[in-house]
Design a protein around this motif. Structure first.
Motif, mmCIF file in Angstrom:
data_model
loop_
_atom_site.group_PDB
_atom_site.id
_atom_site.type_symbol
_atom_site.label_atom_id
_atom_site.label_comp_id
_atom_site.label_asym_id
_atom_site.label_seq_id
_atom_site.Cartn_x
_atom_site.Cartn_y
_atom_site.Cartn_z
ATOM 1 N N GLN A 1 -20.282 -37.262 7.671
ATOM 2 C CA GLN A 1 -21.698 -36.965 7.920
ATOM 3 C C GLN A 1 -21.975 -36.915 9.421
ATOM 4 O OE1 GLN A 1 -23.616 -40.077 5.704
ATOM 5 N NE2 GLN A 1 -23.720 -38.871 3.806
ATOM 6 N N GLN A 2 -21.390 -37.862 10.149
ATOM 7 C CA GLN A 2 -21.565 -37.886 11.598
ATOM 8 C C GLN A 2 -20.921 -36.660 12.253
ATOM 9 O OE1 GLN A 2 -19.929 -41.634 12.824
ATOM 10 N NE2 GLN A 2 -21.645 -42.825 12.009
ATOM 11 N N GLN B 1 -23.226 -33.773 11.702
ATOM 12 C CA GLN B 1 -24.395 -33.865 12.580
ATOM 13 C C GLN B 1 -24.048 -33.416 13.997
ATOM 14 O OE1 GLN B 1 -25.564 -37.942 12.252
ATOM 15 N NE2 GLN B 1 -26.716 -37.665 10.346
#
Length: 65
Positions: free
Chosen positions: A11-12, A15
């Motif tokens: 997820q990071q 992002q």
């Protein structure tokens, strides 16, 4: 600092990847053209430099004979 689990890590990564500003097709084309032009100019420069050095070395070697 605790290590994130693989799901949080992905997820990071997503992002951060969304924050990237990718170049446009025109910018890539211009940059590629600049690289090609610089390569040609560099090749000409090194050809001339090599020729001058070769001429100088031959001139020095011919003085000794």
């Amino acid at each position: 600092m605790a290590k994130p689990n693989p799901v949080e890590f992905m997820q990071q990564v997503r992002q951060e990847a969304n924050k990237v500003t990718w170049p446009t097709r025109k910018e890539v084309g211009i940059s590629s053209l600049m690289v090609v032009i610089f390569m040609i100019v560099s090749a000409i420069f090194f050809f001339v430099a090599d020729s001058v050095i070769r001429w100088g070395v031959q001139a020095l070697l011919s003085l000794g004979s």
